[in-house]
Scaffold this motif. Structure first.
Motif, PDB file in Angstrom:
ATOM      1  N   SER A 210       0.828  -1.206   0.000  1.00 52.99           N
ATOM      2  CA  SER A 210       0.000   0.000   0.000  1.00 52.99           C
ATOM      3  C   SER A 210       0.862   1.257   0.000  1.00 52.99           C
TER       4      SER A 210
ATOM      5  N   GLN B  10      -4.949   0.952   0.621  1.00 52.35           N
ATOM      6  CA  GLN B  10      -4.639  -0.336   1.216  1.00 52.35           C
ATOM      7  C   GLN B  10      -5.095  -1.505   0.347  1.00 52.35           C
TER       8      GLN B  10
ATOM      9  N   GLY C 157      -5.605  -1.133  -3.206  1.00 59.23           N
ATOM     10  CA  GLY C 157      -4.939  -0.985  -4.489  1.00 59.23           C
ATOM     11  C   GLY C 157      -5.818  -1.185  -5.691  1.00 59.23           C
TER      12      GLY C 157
END
Length: 531
Positions: A297, A508, A510
């Motif tokens: 992330s 977080q 993506g």
């Protein structure tokens, strides 16, 4: 709900550790805690007094950016007279122009650590003092060596200022206006460039022994106002929370948010993000270690935040501004006075279109503007390369006067598209992409990439132009700009209307970074606003 949100929806609520509920985008992202309706809309629509206060904070925090803009604008004209007065070589000219951007990365690197240690507010003061010293030395420099020393000092001060202003503004702004407010530094950079151009034209009639000194010395004046600003603006509430000065943070939030429940909610949210409430897993990991060995992330954040900073510069905007007199002379504009007058038109165009960006950025979003900007720059740079090539080779397809006009139009078009998109949005994204624990240092890293890219372009422009011609150089910039369109498509998510904490959650997963799409509604809205 935005693409790529890490929260799971169940019966209209979102299951997460904090049990937040996120309402559909049509509801402007209003959200609450424990499933209750939050008074967030009051934060998004503050009273006039609070709105004025937030805008005043953003205004004063952005004054350091005038220094960078003024230096870029004034040096483009001052270098003509420095050449005549100090008789410097072409290589020395490139070093003088480009070294400020290179050395400013030291200020940006130091600024991240300094802002975490002494606060965002006093980092601005350091930037101001260091720049004043450098500007004074430049104005009084008896030789090229002393001039370089002053420029290096000014570069360090600019590095501090470039890094800290967007971070401070992002941390004190409400989500609904963060895009516009975080664009303030870019507005002030453009105002500074325009003031630099005007200064060049105003003082060009003086003796070449004194005119460039006055041009550079006038740059001290904006920093005087920064001293007054420090008595007006508060410290960032997020930095105060990091220092566990909770009551001071609450006091600052109370000046921005009028509802007590929302103040408590935002304070708890910041505490959690800062690692005070529920982030012990980050206590054992140093910030730089996490940045140098990032999780997936954080890697996505670095690609987005630092990548957009580099593309902002390697598309050649600083070369276009710094060397606009060279470009216009190559296009057929002859006298110094005519060249400097033409640069004022470029400065007015650049400053005017940044205002368009401020109006649209929180209405249509970041990505639609980035698409318009990068595509427009690609076409404009290609058109400039064509105009210079045709003029250089005396083409029968276009008269010399038309070629000159086309080159001026292309330069103005390029800076206009830059200002309406990647110019201001670069700073917005780099300041809102990273979580609180990494924001200062990661923003500093992004600013380093920006300044390094700017310096390399500025220091190599004359040499590269001599090798492949000025037209060939702009064809190269056009190709790089085309690559930036692809970068925006794949690596830049839409952050409009999201809080800083929501953006962290988004990265977080993506999902939005892997495949990003522009909503047709946003594009339609953008076209309506422009037309």
């Amino acid at each position: 709900m935005g693409i790529g949100s890490p929260l799971a929806i169940a019966d209209g609520k979102v299951e997460s550790k904090a049990k937040y509920r996120i309402v559909d985008a049509a509801d402007d992202g209003e959200w609450g805690k424990d499933g209750e309706t939050s008074p967030r809309r009051r934060e998004e629509s503050p009273t006039n007094g609070r709105k004025t206060y937030v805008y005043a904070c953003a205004f004063f925090a952005s004054l350091n950016s005038v220094l960078l803009g003024y230096d870029i604008g004034v040096m483009s004209g001052a270098i003509l007279f420095i050449n005549k007065n100090l008789h410097i070589t072409e290589v020395q000219e490139e070093v003088l122009v480009g070294c400020l951007s290179i050395i400013s990365l030291l200020g940006s690197l130091a600024g991240g650590r300094t802002s975490d240690a002494v606060g965002r507010k006093w980092t601005m003061a350091i930037a101001c003092i260091v720049f004043q010293c450098g500007a004074a030395i430049m104005a009084l420099a008896p030789s090229f060596s002393v001039l370089i020393i002053g420029r290096l000092l000014a570069g360090v001060g600019i590095g501090f200022g470039v890094m800290i202003a967007p971070v401070y503004i992002a941390e004190i702004s409400p989500a609904s206006a963060r895009g516009s407010l975080t664009s303030f530094p870019e507005i002030f950079i453009n105002i500074g460039i325009l003031l630099g151009y005007i200064s060049n034209y105003a003082f060009s009639g003086l003796s070449e022994h004194i005119n460039w000194r006055i041009m550079l010395g006038v740059g001290i004046l904006p920093s005087v106002f920064i001293g007054f600003a420090l008595f007006v603006i508060p410290e960032s509430p997020r930095w105060l929370v990091m220092q566990k000065r909770i009551e001071e943070a609450r006091s600052v939030l109370s000046r921005i948010i009028e509802n007590e429940a929302e103040i408590n909610h935002r304070l708890a949210e910041i505490q959690e993000a800062a690692g005070i409430a529920n982030a012990t897993k980050y206590e054992e990991k140093a910030v730089w270690k996490e940045l140098l060995n990032p999780s997936p992330s954080v890697r996505r954040m670095l690609i987005t935040g630092c990548g957009i900073q580099c593309f902002q510069q390697i598309t050649g905007i600083d070369a276009t501004v710094y060397y606009s007199p060279t470009i216009f002379k190559d296009a057929g504009v002859n006298s110094d006075t005519e060249v400097l007058a033409t640069t004022i038109a470029v400065g007015i165009t650049k400053t005017s279109f940044i205002l368009v960006a401020i109006f649209l950025i929180d209405r249509v979003g970041r990505k639609p503007l980035l698409y318009v900007s990068t595509v427009g720059m690609t076409v404009s740079l290609f058109m400039l390369g064509c105009a210079l090539y045709l003029h250089q080779h005396g083409s029968v397809l276009i008269s010399p006067e038309a070629g000159t006009g086309l080159a001026i139009l292309a330069v103005c078009s390029n800076v206009a598209f830059f200002s309406v998109g990647i110019g201001p949005i670069c700073w917005v994204l780099s300041s809102e992409t990273f979580p609180l624990r990494l924001r200062a240092q990661a923003s500093a890293l992004g600013a380093v990439g920006s300044r390094l890219s700017s310096g390399l372009v500025a220091m190599s422009f004359l040499s590269v132009s001599r090798a492949i011609s000025v037209a060939g150089t702009f064809f190269t910039f056009s190709s790089i700009s085309a690559i930036s369109v692809v970068f925006v498509y794949y690596c830049v998510p839409e952050t409009k209307g999201k809080t800083l904490e929501q953006i962290e959650m988004m990265f977080q997963t993506g999902k939005e970074c892997k495949k990003v799409e522009v909503e047709m509604g946003d594009l339609e809205h953008l076209m309506k606003e422009i037309t």
